[in-house]
Scaffold this motif. Structure first.
Motif, PDB file in Angstrom:
ATOM      1  N   LEU A   1       0.835  -1.197   0.000  1.00 12.73           N
ATOM      2  CA  LEU A   1       0.000   0.000   0.000  1.00 12.73           C
ATOM      3  C   LEU A   1       0.871   1.249   0.000  1.00 12.73           C
ATOM      4  CD1 LEU A   1      -2.454  -1.124   2.860  1.00 12.73           C
ATOM      5  CD2 LEU A   1      -2.844  -1.317   0.383  1.00 12.73           C
ATOM      6  N   ALA A   2       0.329   2.325  -0.529  1.00 11.55           N
ATOM      7  CA  ALA A   2       0.999   3.629  -0.453  1.00 11.55           C
ATOM      8  C   ALA A   2       0.392   4.415   0.702  1.00 11.55           C
ATOM      9  CB  ALA A   2       0.816   4.394  -1.753  1.00 11.55           C
ATOM     10  N   CYS A   3       1.255   5.040   1.487  1.00 10.64           N
ATOM     11  CA  CYS A   3       0.791   5.734   2.696  1.00 10.64           C
ATOM     12  C   CYS A   3       1.432   7.125   2.759  1.00 10.64           C
ATOM     13  CB  CYS A   3       1.162   4.928   3.927  1.00 10.64           C
ATOM     14  SG  CYS A   3       0.712   5.695   5.485  1.00 10.64           S
ATOM     15  N   GLU A   4       0.601   8.128   3.056  1.00 14.54           N
ATOM     16  CA  GLU A   4       1.101   9.495   3.135  1.00 14.54           C
ATOM     17  C   GLU A   4       0.458  10.206   4.325  1.00 14.54           C
ATOM     18  OE1 GLU A   4       0.952  13.670   0.550  1.00 14.54           O
ATOM     19  OE2 GLU A   4       0.394  11.749  -0.378  1.00 14.54           O
ATOM     20  N   PHE A   5       1.285  10.833   5.165  1.00 10.47           N
ATOM     21  CA  PHE A   5       0.809  11.625   6.300  1.00 10.47           C
ATOM     22  C   PHE A   5       1.136  13.088   6.049  1.00 10.47           C
ATOM     23  CE2 PHE A   5       0.656   7.552   8.295  1.00 10.47           C
ATOM     24  CZ  PHE A   5      -0.245   7.658   9.341  1.00 10.47           C
ATOM     25  N   SER A   6       0.149  13.970   6.260  1.00 11.76           N
ATOM     26  CA  SER A   6       0.346  15.408   6.079  1.00 11.76           C
ATOM     27  C   SER A   6       0.035  16.135   7.380  1.00 11.76           C
ATOM     28  CB  SER A   6      -0.572  15.942   4.968  1.00 11.76           C
ATOM     29  OG  SER A   6      -0.331  15.271   3.757  1.00 11.76           O
ATOM     30  N   LYS A   7       0.974  16.952   7.835  1.00  9.22           N
ATOM     31  CA  LYS A   7       0.784  17.677   9.090  1.00  9.22           C
ATOM     32  C   LYS A   7      -0.274  18.760   8.925  1.00  9.22           C
ATOM     33  CE  LYS A   7       4.485  18.839  11.354  1.00  9.22           C
ATOM     34  NZ  LYS A   7       5.699  19.597  11.774  1.00  9.22           N
ATOM     35  N   VAL A   8      -1.224  18.794   9.864  1.00 14.06           N
ATOM     36  CA  VAL A   8      -2.258  19.821   9.886  1.00 14.06           C
ATOM     37  C   VAL A   8      -1.931  20.880  10.937  1.00 14.06           C
ATOM     38  CG1 VAL A   8      -4.706  20.298  10.336  1.00 14.06           C
ATOM     39  CG2 VAL A   8      -4.026  18.226   9.089  1.00 14.06           C
ATOM     40  N   MET A   9      -1.457  20.423  12.098  1.00 18.11           N
ATOM     41  CA  MET A   9      -1.173  21.346  13.195  1.00 18.11           C
ATOM     42  C   MET A   9      -0.128  20.755  14.118  1.00 18.11           C
ATOM     43  SD  MET A   9      -3.805  22.878  16.064  1.00 18.11           S
ATOM     44  CE  MET A   9      -3.752  21.407  17.083  1.00 18.11           C
ATOM     45  N   GLU A  10       0.746  21.588  14.622  1.00 14.30           N
ATOM     46  CA  GLU A  10       1.734  21.203  15.624  1.00 14.30           C
ATOM     47  C   GLU A  10       1.713  22.267  16.706  1.00 14.30           C
ATOM     48  OE1 GLU A  10       3.910  18.373  16.987  1.00 14.30           O
ATOM     49  OE2 GLU A  10       4.083  18.346  14.801  1.00 14.30           O
ATOM     50  N   SER A  11       1.238  21.908  17.882  1.00 13.72           N
ATOM     51  CA  SER A  11       1.112  22.866  18.973  1.00 13.72           C
ATOM     52  C   SER A  11       1.843  22.332  20.195  1.00 13.72           C
ATOM     53  CB  SER A  11      -0.371  23.099  19.296  1.00 13.72           C
ATOM     54  OG  SER A  11      -0.520  23.946  20.408  1.00 13.72           O
ATOM     55  N   PRO A  12       2.856  23.035  20.680  1.00 12.06           N
ATOM     56  CA  PRO A  12       3.601  22.543  21.847  1.00 12.06           C
ATOM     57  C   PRO A  12       2.780  22.619  23.125  1.00 12.06           C
ATOM     58  CG  PRO A  12       4.330  24.742  21.261  1.00 12.06           C
ATOM     59  CD  PRO A  12       3.385  24.313  20.183  1.00 12.06           C
ATOM     60  N   ALA A  13       3.155  21.814  24.091  1.00 15.47           N
ATOM     61  CA  ALA A  13       2.497  21.859  25.401  1.00 15.47           C
ATOM     62  C   ALA A  13       2.737  23.210  26.064  1.00 15.47           C
ATOM     63  CB  ALA A  13       3.034  20.738  26.292  1.00 15.47           C
ATOM     64  N   VAL A  14       1.752  23.652  26.833  1.00 16.96           N
ATOM     65  CA  VAL A  14       1.835  24.949  27.501  1.00 16.96           C
ATOM     66  C   VAL A  14       1.702  24.746  29.006  1.00 16.96           C
ATOM     67  CG1 VAL A  14       0.782  27.222  27.763  1.00 16.96           C
ATOM     68  CG2 VAL A  14       0.859  26.142  25.507  1.00 16.96           C
ATOM     69  N   PRO A  15       2.759  24.980  29.783  1.00 17.30           N
ATOM     70  CA  PRO A  15       2.645  24.867  31.240  1.00 17.30           C
ATOM     71  C   PRO A  15       1.980  26.093  31.835  1.00 17.30           C
ATOM     72  CG  PRO A  15       4.868  25.520  30.640  1.00 17.30           C
ATOM     73  CD  PRO A  15       4.130  25.295  29.345  1.00 17.30           C
ATOM     74  N   CYS A  16       1.213  25.893  32.877  1.00 23.66           N
ATOM     75  CA  CYS A  16       0.654  27.029  33.600  1.00 23.66           C
ATOM     76  C   CYS A  16       1.719  27.622  34.523  1.00 23.66           C
ATOM     77  CB  CYS A  16      -0.562  26.598  34.420  1.00 23.66           C
ATOM     78  SG  CYS A  16      -2.008  26.199  33.406  1.00 23.66           S
ATOM     79  N   SER A  17       1.555  28.881  34.861  1.00 22.20           N
ATOM     80  CA  SER A  17       2.499  29.584  35.721  1.00 22.20           C
ATOM     81  C   SER A  17       2.528  28.948  37.112  1.00 22.20           C
ATOM     82  CB  SER A  17       2.067  31.051  35.836  1.00 22.20           C
ATOM     83  OG  SER A  17       2.568  31.646  37.001  1.00 22.20           O
ATOM     84  N   SER A  18       3.740  28.691  37.626  1.00 21.89           N
ATOM     85  CA  SER A  18       3.861  28.115  38.967  1.00 21.89           C
ATOM     86  C   SER A  18       3.264  29.047  40.010  1.00 21.89           C
ATOM     87  CB  SER A  18       5.326  27.822  39.287  1.00 21.89           C
ATOM     88  OG  SER A  18       6.109  29.000  39.210  1.00 21.89           O
ATOM     89  N   ARG A  19       3.389  30.348  39.793  1.00 26.00           N
ATOM     90  CA  ARG A  19       2.818  31.311  40.735  1.00 26.00           C
ATOM     91  C   ARG A  19       1.295  31.216  40.760  1.00 26.00           C
ATOM     92  NH1 ARG A  19       1.652  37.214  40.712  1.00 26.00           N
ATOM     93  NH2 ARG A  19       1.953  37.233  38.450  1.00 26.00           N
ATOM     94  N   PHE A  20       0.708  31.052  39.595  1.00 22.78           N
ATOM     95  CA  PHE A  20      -0.743  30.948  39.529  1.00 22.78           C
ATOM     96  C   PHE A  20      -1.220  29.592  40.058  1.00 22.78           C
ATOM     97  CE2 PHE A  20      -2.126  34.364  36.283  1.00 22.78           C
ATOM     98  CZ  PHE A  20      -1.284  35.286  36.881  1.00 22.78           C
ATOM     99  N   ILE A  21      -0.459  28.537  39.771  1.00 21.19           N
ATOM    100  CA  ILE A  21      -0.804  27.213  40.315  1.00 21.19           C
ATOM    101  C   ILE A  21      -0.802  27.261  41.837  1.00 21.19           C
ATOM    102  CG2 ILE A  21       0.008  24.835  40.571  1.00 21.19           C
ATOM    103  CD1 ILE A  21       0.987  24.967  37.682  1.00 21.19           C
TER     104      ILE A  21
END
Length: 412
Positions: A318-338
């Protein structure tokens, strides 16, 4: 503080949420897409409640509704409180909405009791977080963070209407979108209260929790191409069945995901062609969504999944192709606010449980310009994006009370 929090009116929160739920194109659930008649009606209601709470109100260049409650030092950096006012199709009443209405309730409680904190407070109803209409998420918060791009204005809805055209229809000049961006120096931070959209708090029998961070996302479209053929005449060992190959890929995706802690992987959509009962599937198109609070974990799992899927397809011809739609890094919350949220939870005799948000939020975009903190409120069965989504009036009142205490800690 104890006397003040008792004056948070949970019934007022619930009533306003019910009123906003009527701003919908569907009777089942809530369907309120951005830059529509229904969203403009909702914006009008929210703006009226903001004024009732003692705030000045403005609409920014991307149709975010912003109420400002001045502090004792108007030039001090402002604390932002916000969430979104748009919905998915046939959504529940609380997703996004609770955060906006709870923010208004916090300010109204201060206003009705004659309290002015040191820092100004701004409550924001973001115009489009879900991306349901234009398939581009976080439009309002990205504009405020200065991350909206000119090409985003050309995103089209199902009718072929661009974002720029929709903006013009409600009296906005799309050329001014950059003016919505905020100067980080003028901001103290950002708080967002949101229903959990998961089961953790319900299992703990606790009304609220603190968010430690928002998971990063990798989203792909994939295409698996084989060879269509007659279902009755081609022997199984000789087939190049795209659907069977995709099924093996999905099993591999699940197997790999289970080997990583705090990671989820989902194949949420498949399209099979030719799509006839007596024809071997020759083409399958689908989506892959991978999320984790740990960026290295997410990318490691993603690479293994892509390699395994490629190997499966090669073995099956089979032929297989993956195309990136979105790449979003993880976002930590502020330790002060936590720490601030955790201390309030403990003061309220709740455990300072920290929860990773697997769903995206406006806080992800705002994190680019200021510290962020998030409070989760328990929702029934962890259900969201569904008409049966539900949070009790008592839990919403508790969430607003926790938010009020955190606001006082940060702005006094």
């Amino acid at each position: 503080m104890q006397a003040l929090r008792q004056r948070v009116k949970a019934d007022r929160i619930a009533q306003r949420i019910e009123e906003l739920a009527k701003c919908s194109t569907t009777e089942r659930g809530v369907t309120r897409l951005s830059f529509t008649k229904e969203s403009e009606t909702a914006n009008g209601l929210v703006a009226g409640w903001m004024r009732e709470a003692g705030m000045s109100v403005r609409r920014d260049e991307l149709n975010n509704i912003i109420g400002r409650y001045e502090g004792n030092q108007p030039d001090a950096p402002a604390l932002l409180i916000g969430s979104h006012l748009d919905s998915v199709i046939e959504a529940g009443k609380y997703d996004g909405i609770l955060g906006v209405i709870a923010g208004i309730e916090v300010v109204q409680t201060l206003f009705e009791n004659g309290i002015r904190p040191k820092h100004p407070i701004e409550v924001i109803g973001f115009c489009d977080e879900e991306g349901t209409r234009f398939h581009t998420t976080l439009l309002g918060s990205r504009a405020i963070a200065g991350d909206l791009q000119e090409e985003d204005l050309q995103a089209k809805d199902a009718a072929g209407i661009t974002l720029a055209e929709a903006m013009k229809e409600i009296g906005l000049d799309p050329a001014n979108y950059r003016l919505a961006a905020r100067d980080p120096k003028t901001l103290l931070g950002y708080l967002e209260l949101h229903i959990e959209q998961g089961p953790v708090l319900e299992q703990m029998n606790q009304a609220c929790g603190v968010v430690s961070g928002i998971a990063g996302q990798s989203r792909y479209q994939f295409r698996v191409e084989g060879l269509a053929g007659h279902a009755g005449t081609v022997p199984v060992p000789m087939r190049k069945d795209a659907l069977v190959g995709t099924a093996e890929m999905i099993q591999a995706i699940e197997r790999i995901a289970l080997q990583y802690e705090n990671l989820v992987a989902t194949v949420g959509k498949l399209s099979v062609s030719p799509g006839a009962s007596n024809v071997i599937p020759g083409l399958v198109e689908g989506t892959l969504d991978i999320r984790s609070i740990n960026n290295e974990t997410r990318l490691a799992a993603l690479n293994r999944i892509l390699e395994e899927c490629k190997s499966i397809c090669e073995r099956r011809g089979l032929a297989c192709e993956f195309s990136k739609v979105m790449e979003s890094p993880a976002v930590p919350c502020s330790s002060r606010f936590i720490e601030a949220i955790s201390s309030v939870l403990e003061e309220r005799n709740m455990k300072s449980v920290q929860i990773v948000s697997g769903a995206g939020h406006d806080a992800m975009a705002v994190a680019g310009i200021t510290e962020i903190g998030m409070i989760f409120v328990r929702c029934k069965d962890g259900l969201s994006h569904h008409p049966d989504e539900f949070a009790t009036t008592e839990d919403m009142g508790m969430g607003a009370s926790v938010l009020l205490d955190v606001v006082l800690k940060l702005t006094s």
